[in-house]
Scaffold this motif. Structure first.
Motif, PDB file in Angstrom:
ATOM      1  N   SER A   2       0.834  -1.188   0.000  1.00 55.76           N
ATOM      2  CA  SER A   2       0.000   0.000   0.000  1.00 55.76           C
ATOM      3  C   SER A   2       0.875   1.246   0.000  1.00 55.76           C
ATOM      4  O   SER A   2       2.008   1.236   0.493  1.00 55.76           O
ATOM      5  CB  SER A   2      -0.923   0.005   1.221  1.00 55.76           C
ATOM      6  OG  SER A   2      -0.159   0.047   2.413  1.00 55.76           O
ATOM      7  N   HIS A  22      -5.060   0.948  -9.105  1.00 52.56           N
ATOM      8  CA  HIS A  22      -5.186   0.617  -7.688  1.00 52.56           C
ATOM      9  C   HIS A  22      -6.620   0.849  -7.237  1.00 52.56           C
ATOM     10  O   HIS A  22      -7.425   1.451  -7.937  1.00 52.56           O
ATOM     11  CB  HIS A  22      -4.250   1.482  -6.828  1.00 52.56           C
ATOM     12  CG  HIS A  22      -2.810   1.354  -7.165  1.00 52.56           C
ATOM     13  ND1 HIS A  22      -2.172   2.200  -8.050  1.00 52.56           N
ATOM     14  CD2 HIS A  22      -1.870   0.466  -6.749  1.00 52.56           C
ATOM     15  CE1 HIS A  22      -0.910   1.849  -8.161  1.00 52.56           C
ATOM     16  NE2 HIS A  22      -0.697   0.801  -7.375  1.00 52.56           N
ATOM     17  N   SER A  80      -3.517   3.671  -1.442  1.00 48.40           N
ATOM     18  CA  SER A  80      -3.801   2.841  -2.615  1.00 48.40           C
ATOM     19  C   SER A  80      -3.388   1.402  -2.342  1.00 48.40           C
ATOM     20  O   SER A  80      -2.369   1.133  -1.698  1.00 48.40           O
ATOM     21  CB  SER A  80      -3.060   3.375  -3.842  1.00 48.40           C
ATOM     22  OG  SER A  80      -1.663   3.382  -3.632  1.00 48.40           O
ATOM     23  N   TYR A  81      -4.232   0.457  -2.816  1.00 46.31           N
ATOM     24  CA  TYR A  81      -4.005  -0.970  -2.628  1.00 46.31           C
ATOM     25  C   TYR A  81      -4.125  -1.698  -3.962  1.00 46.31           C
ATOM     26  O   TYR A  81      -4.897  -1.282  -4.840  1.00 46.31           O
ATOM     27  CB  TYR A  81      -5.038  -1.577  -1.678  1.00 46.31           C
ATOM     28  CG  TYR A  81      -5.032  -1.039  -0.272  1.00 46.31           C
ATOM     29  CD1 TYR A  81      -4.220  -1.601   0.707  1.00 46.31           C
ATOM     30  CD2 TYR A  81      -5.867   0.022   0.090  1.00 46.31           C
ATOM     31  CE1 TYR A  81      -4.233  -1.120   2.005  1.00 46.31           C
ATOM     32  CE2 TYR A  81      -5.890   0.508   1.382  1.00 46.31           C
ATOM     33  CZ  TYR A  81      -5.069  -0.068   2.344  1.00 46.31           C
ATOM     34  OH  TYR A  81      -5.078   0.414   3.621  1.00 46.31           O
ATOM     35  N   LEU A  86      -6.044  -5.780  -0.902  1.00 49.75           N
ATOM     36  CA  LEU A  86      -7.226  -5.240  -0.230  1.00 49.75           C
ATOM     37  C   LEU A  86      -8.213  -6.348   0.117  1.00 49.75           C
ATOM     38  O   LEU A  86      -8.803  -6.350   1.207  1.00 49.75           O
ATOM     39  CB  LEU A  86      -7.904  -4.192  -1.110  1.00 49.75           C
ATOM     40  CG  LEU A  86      -9.100  -3.484  -0.488  1.00 49.75           C
ATOM     41  CD1 LEU A  86      -8.702  -2.761   0.795  1.00 49.75           C
ATOM     42  CD2 LEU A  86      -9.725  -2.500  -1.469  1.00 49.75           C
TER      43      LEU A  86
END
Length: 209
Positions: A2, A22, A80-81, A86
């Motif tokens: 992340s 992302h 952001s993942y 996630l």
């Protein structure tokens, strides 16, 4: 891994039709999703606040591209993942995530209901209810909600899919009758009074934030 980053207000995060690299989680601030009509006017689809994820269609690969434009409505902190990363995180507390998504889903239905109204005054009343229960803070008197988002009349017009001129007229009517107050772009609404205008019982306990 992340990544956390700061986004300045009005910066475009994702474009409509873009393949999102992302999935983003809002840690602070507010993100606006919007579309652009053929006449060039913008229509606000939704706001995303702290702990909201977007674009949600990418989490389980339901949608390959974004449906809307996403921009920072205020200065934001976003994490952001990658989708797999996630998904693993969401599986740790599935009931908590289900509860949060249920509340946001109900909030989205309130916004859809507002847009479905065929009279400008009703669009605005229902939109104010949506904003109050989604982003409102109940005040000490127990009857009024302060909408935490700073909103111009143009912002409300975009949410209602109305012209700014019509929005100005209808908001002024509500202000004159003390259904709505506004100071420094923060709106305070009385849900019970708004409910009487449309023949519905707006509960003082609604809160989907």
């Amino acid at each position: 891994m992340s990544t956390t980053r700061q986004i300045r207000a009005k910066h475009t995060i994702l474009y409509q039709g873009e393949v999102p690299p992302h999935i983003f989680c809002v840690k602070s601030g507010l993100v606006r999703a919007y579309t652009i009509h053929e006449n060039g006017e913008e229509a606000t689809i939704a706001f995303f606040g702290p702990n909201d994820l977007f674009p949600v269609g990418s989490i389980f690969e339901i949608l390959p591209v974004t449906l809307f434009y996403y921009e920072a409505f205020t200065e934001c902190t976003l994490v952001s993942y990658l989708p797999d990363e996630l998904t693993s995180m969401l599986e740790l507390n599935p009931m908590d995530e289900l509860y949060r998504y249920t509340k946001r889903y109900i909030g989205a239905l309130l916004h859809v209901n507002a847009l479905a109204q065929n009279v400008a005054s009703l669009k605005i009343v229902h939109t104010l209810r949506y904003l109050a229960v989604r982003f409102g803070e109940k005040l000490p008197d127990g009857r009024h909600y302060k909408i935490s988002i700073k909103l111009t009349q143009q912002d409300i017009a975009k949410l209602c899919n109305l012209s700014r001129e019509t929005t100005n007229i209808e908001l002024n009517k509500l202000k004159r009758n003390n259904y709505v107050n506004e100071r420094s772009k923060h709106y305070v609404v009385n849900l019970a009074q708004l409910g009487k205008l449309v023949g519905e019982q707006f509960s003082d306990d609604l809160n989907f934030s």
